[in-house]
Design an enzyme around this catalytic site. Structure first.
Site, PDB file in Angstrom:
ATOM      1  N   GLY A  85      39.813  25.783  40.798  1.00 57.31           N
ATOM      2  CA  GLY A  85      39.619  24.828  41.969  1.00 57.31           C
ATOM      3  C   GLY A  85      40.567  24.602  42.705  1.00 57.31           C
ATOM      4  N   ASP A 248      33.842  31.639  45.612  1.00 56.14           N
ATOM      5  CA  ASP A 248      34.416  31.054  45.584  1.00 56.14           C
ATOM      6  C   ASP A 248      34.768  30.595  46.911  1.00 56.14           C
ATOM      7  OD1 ASP A 248      36.132  32.300  43.975  1.00 56.14           O
ATOM      8  OD2 ASP A 248      37.403  30.916  44.889  1.00 56.14           O
TER       9      ASP A 248
END
Length: 481
Positions: A85, A248
């Site tokens: 994240g 990511d």
């Protein structure tokens, strides 16, 4: 400014977080060219508040901001990590230009978030300067990329291998949604996945909204694969090595995203590894297209609850077809060719084998190819350790150029238009960083301005348009930032 459209997604996609402000920060770089492009009228005081994270309750209201950290997952060096994240970045909000295009402002180096794991959430001056330089260099070369709007720095010290000055950067792009967002959505279930698909189509692929609803997810997957393939071809053609192509770090709109230990070529090496943390060479130069399609396979799997197997296959086939076409187009332009023929792939491949064997300077060779057949041809040949080994290829190239029916002046102009006179070599970036770390930001500002027009001659930078010395070559970097 306006609040980020990302807030429209379910709460499982983000956490609201305020930045950790830098103390006694100052604005050390502003991308005035980007400000103009965005039609952005923020002044230096406002930019400093945003770039340093000094956002009081009053300024949050005035700016209309709700900062947030995005949640996503991803494959890092081939292994799935569910705990990813925004660990040091926050979406601040978005700016709309005169065409009503929304641009997200993202503060990188904002401090700890719920996704920081064991990190401090901060960034250092070295890393933000490298991102600023790389994004503007790629933009100038015509490669899709995020941009950097401003840098703030302070005397706060951050520990990496050594203690370094803290800094933060405002990154600008239409969206920060990554492949990893879809991996996270897939783990939540079809409802979350469909919500993300619908959001991305509405905001970034609106041309797909008129398709029947049952076809939209497959069309989105195919479009993303196509854009990713185009990006890979452009990286290969300009000699850009990303270094950390984790899923990511892959943008859903096909932009260069998350700069770590990148490098533009000095001497060409097919298997070049720019990241010394990449001990197995997973993200070596010659692996980048393969990893691009591998990441698209991961993305296709994440779409699996909402697309058919046939749609997944079609999207991946589209990547391969797009890459093969785009790569030859990009390389032909570097060679001064205007059309594409079946034999061009072999012409390009054989040239790269020769260049790899002799470790020929990548950017200088293609730029000086314009001199072939002219009185200053020796400037090209002096780049070659064994010039005679190139003679057969040069003859094939002459025959191929003859098939174009191009005038010599046009061939030269096409080469100069598609091959930069200046390139952001690692030793140049390092010189800029070392100057900045002692308070001299003029080299940074000068180089950013030059990198916006890399195909011009730039006689004032002549010393950087020669082969670097052995000591200047091969500077490798790690993932630390």
């Amino acid at each position: 400014m306006q609040q980020s459209a990302f807030l429209k997604l379910p709460k499982s996609f983000y956490e609201l977080v305020l930045p950790e402000p830098q103390q006694n920060a100052r604005l050390v770089a502003v991308n005035h060219s980007l400000l103009d492009e965005l039609n952005c009228d923020l002044n230096d005081k406002q930019l400093l508040a945003l770039a340093s994270g000094n956002l009081t309750d009053e300024s949050l209201i005035n700016f209309n901001l709700i900062p947030l950290a995005q949640k996503y997952t991803g494959h890092q060096f081939g292994y799935y990590n569910p705990d990813l994240g925004d660990g040091r970045g926050l979406l601040l909000g978005q700016w709309h230009d005169k065409n009503n295009q929304a641009w997200e402002f993202h503060l990188k180096g904002a401090g700890r978030t719920p996704f920081s794991r064991r990190g401090d959430g901060r960034a250092v001056l070295r890393s933000v300067i490298r991102e600023y330089l790389a994004s503007e260099a790629l933009h100038g070369l015509g490669v899709p990329t995020t941009r950097a709007l401003a840098i703030a720095s302070s005397q706060e010290q951050v520990q990496r291998e050594i203690f370094e000055p803290r800094a933060s950067l405002i990154r600008v792009t239409p969206t920060h949604i990554r492949f990893g967002h879809f991996e996270w959505a897939a783990s939540l279930g079809k409802e979350a996945l469909d919500a993300l698909i619908a959001f991305v189509i509405e905001h970034y692929y609106s041309e797909l909204a008129d398709l029947p609803e049952t076809e939209q997810a497959g069309a989105l997957l195919k479009a993303v694969c196509g854009r990713t393939a185009t990006l890979m071809a452009k990286w290969q053609a300009v000699g850009f090595n990303h270094g950390v192509m984790n899923s990511d770090n892959m943008s859903i709109i096909g932009e260069t995203f998350d700069f770590g230990p990148y490098a533009f070529f000095d001497d060409f090496q097919i298997e070049y590894i720019c990241n010394h943390s990449d001990v197995e060479g997973r993200y070596a130069y010659n692996q980048q297209p393969k990893i691009g399609v591998w990441n698209c396979q991961v993305l296709a799997a994440a779409f699996g609850q909402s697309v058919t197997e046939a749609e997944q296959t079609a999207a991946l086939d589209h990547f391969v077809q797009t890459y093969n076409q785009q790569y030859v187009n990009e390389m032909n332009a570097k060679l001064g060719l205007a059309t594409q023929q079946d034999t061009d792939k072999d012409l390009i491949g054989d040239l790269l084998v020769l260049m790899d064997k002799q470790r020929v300077d990548f950017s200088l060779f293609f730029r000086r190819l314009a001199k072939l057949g002219h009185t200053d041809e020796n400037e090209l040949r002096q780049l070659l350790k064994e010039p005679s080994e190139f003679d057969e290829w040069f003859e094939r190239y002459h025959l191929r150029v003859a098939q174009e029916e191009l005038g010599e002046t046009e061939r030269q102009q096409r080469i100069l238009t598609n091959n930069p006179s200046i390139i952001l070599r690692n030793y140049i970036a390092q010189q800029i960083i070392e100057a900045a770390e002692v308070g001299n930001f003029q080299p940074l500002n000068d180089w950013v301005k030059a990198l916006h027009s890399p195909f011009e001659n730039h006689p004032g930078l002549a010393e950087f348009q020669q082969s670097p010395t052995p000591e200047q070559k091969g500077l490798q970097l790690s993932c630390s930032s």
